[in-house]
Scaffold this active site. Structure first.
Site, short mmCIF file in Angstrom:
data_model
loop_
_atom_site.label_atom_id
_atom_site.label_comp_id
_atom_site.label_asym_id
_atom_site.label_seq_id
_atom_site.Cartn_x
_atom_site.Cartn_y
_atom_site.Cartn_z
CG MET A 84 -1.78 -1.30 1.36
SD MET A 84 -3.05 -1.07 2.71
CE MET A 84 -1.81 -1.33 4.05
CG PHE A 169 1.64 7.22 7.45
CD1 PHE A 169 1.38 8.38 6.96
CD2 PHE A 169 1.77 7.42 9.11
CE1 PHE A 169 0.52 9.41 7.63
CE2 PHE A 169 1.09 8.52 9.78
CZ PHE A 169 0.79 9.70 9.14
N GLY A 170 2.81 4.17 4.90
CA GLY A 170 3.01 3.14 3.81
C GLY A 170 3.26 1.73 4.46
CB SER A 171 1.45 -0.43 5.76
OG SER A 171 0.37 0.26 5.27
NE ARG A 172 4.50 -7.83 2.43
CZ ARG A 172 5.64 -8.19 2.52
NH1 ARG A 172 6.80 -7.79 1.93
NH2 ARG A 172 5.76 -9.39 3.21
#
Length: 202
Positions: A84, A169-172
């Site tokens: 993401m 925030f940015g992640s998976r």
């Protein structure tokens, strides 16, 4: 709609932007003009980042839906890995109907979430008991985020497409696919939580 758990961030940003704007306009306090512009920009970013739009969930026992918005960066056997980015909606949704068996939060580092070694990062493992077996969903923190927020508890029954958490925030997000399902997506595909079918029953 805004994501559950996002209001403290947004209210704080709005409060600082209002105070700094008033300080600049009324009293010409040094640097408050720059601070006002910065916090207004941050507020707009938060409003975009923490959005949580309603979606028409077309659930069915014969298929699995993506648990996250983003791009499929890897498929490892029966596991699909979805990265993401900042522009994606970060609220995650249940890929299939089932009961939350366990939720385990593990501390770790903050390697970029698209890297293969990011399994060492802070993460949350959710085991979902389904009629097709256990499905594991792993929320993995990225370099910036420091918080995985869960919306469900152990023992709760989740409907397919139901919101179960958010990663800031940015992640998976990784999801395992039962053996009796065929994976119909591939690396590089763009997917949307609760909408994109990622696997169908054989």
């Amino acid at each position: 709609m805004l994501a559950k758990g996002s209001f403290p961030w947004i209210i704080t940003s709005i409060t600082v932007s209002v105070i700094s704007s008033l300080a600049y306009l009324l009293y010409k306090v040094p640097y408050t003009g720059e601070l006002a512009l910065l916090t207004i920009s941050v507020t707009v970013f938060f409003l975009l980042f923490f959005r949580d739009p309603e979606r028409e969930i077309k659930g069915h026992d014969s298929h699995m839906l993506s648990p996250a918005d983003g791009k499929i960066v890897d498929i490892r056997g029966r596991k699909i890995c979805i990265f993401m980015n900042f522009q994606n909606v970060h609220v995650n949704r249940a890929p299939i109907n089932g009961k939350v068996q366990t939720i385990e939060h593990k501390k770790g580092g903050y390697i970029p979430a698209f890297c293969k070694d990011s399994h060492r990062n802070e993460r949350s493992h959710i085991l979902i008991e389904t009629e097709h077996g256990i499905v594991e969903v792993i929320q993995i923190a990225g370099t910036v985020t420091r918080r995985i927020v869960s919306y469900v508890t152990e023992g709760e029954y989740m409907q397919q497409g139901q919101r179960f958490g958010m990663i800031r925030f940015g992640s998976r997000v990784d999801v395992t696919i039962p053996e009796n399902f065929e994976i119909i997506t591939k690396k590089g595909d763009r997917v949307f939580a609760g909408e994109t079918v990622i696997a169908r029953i054989r």
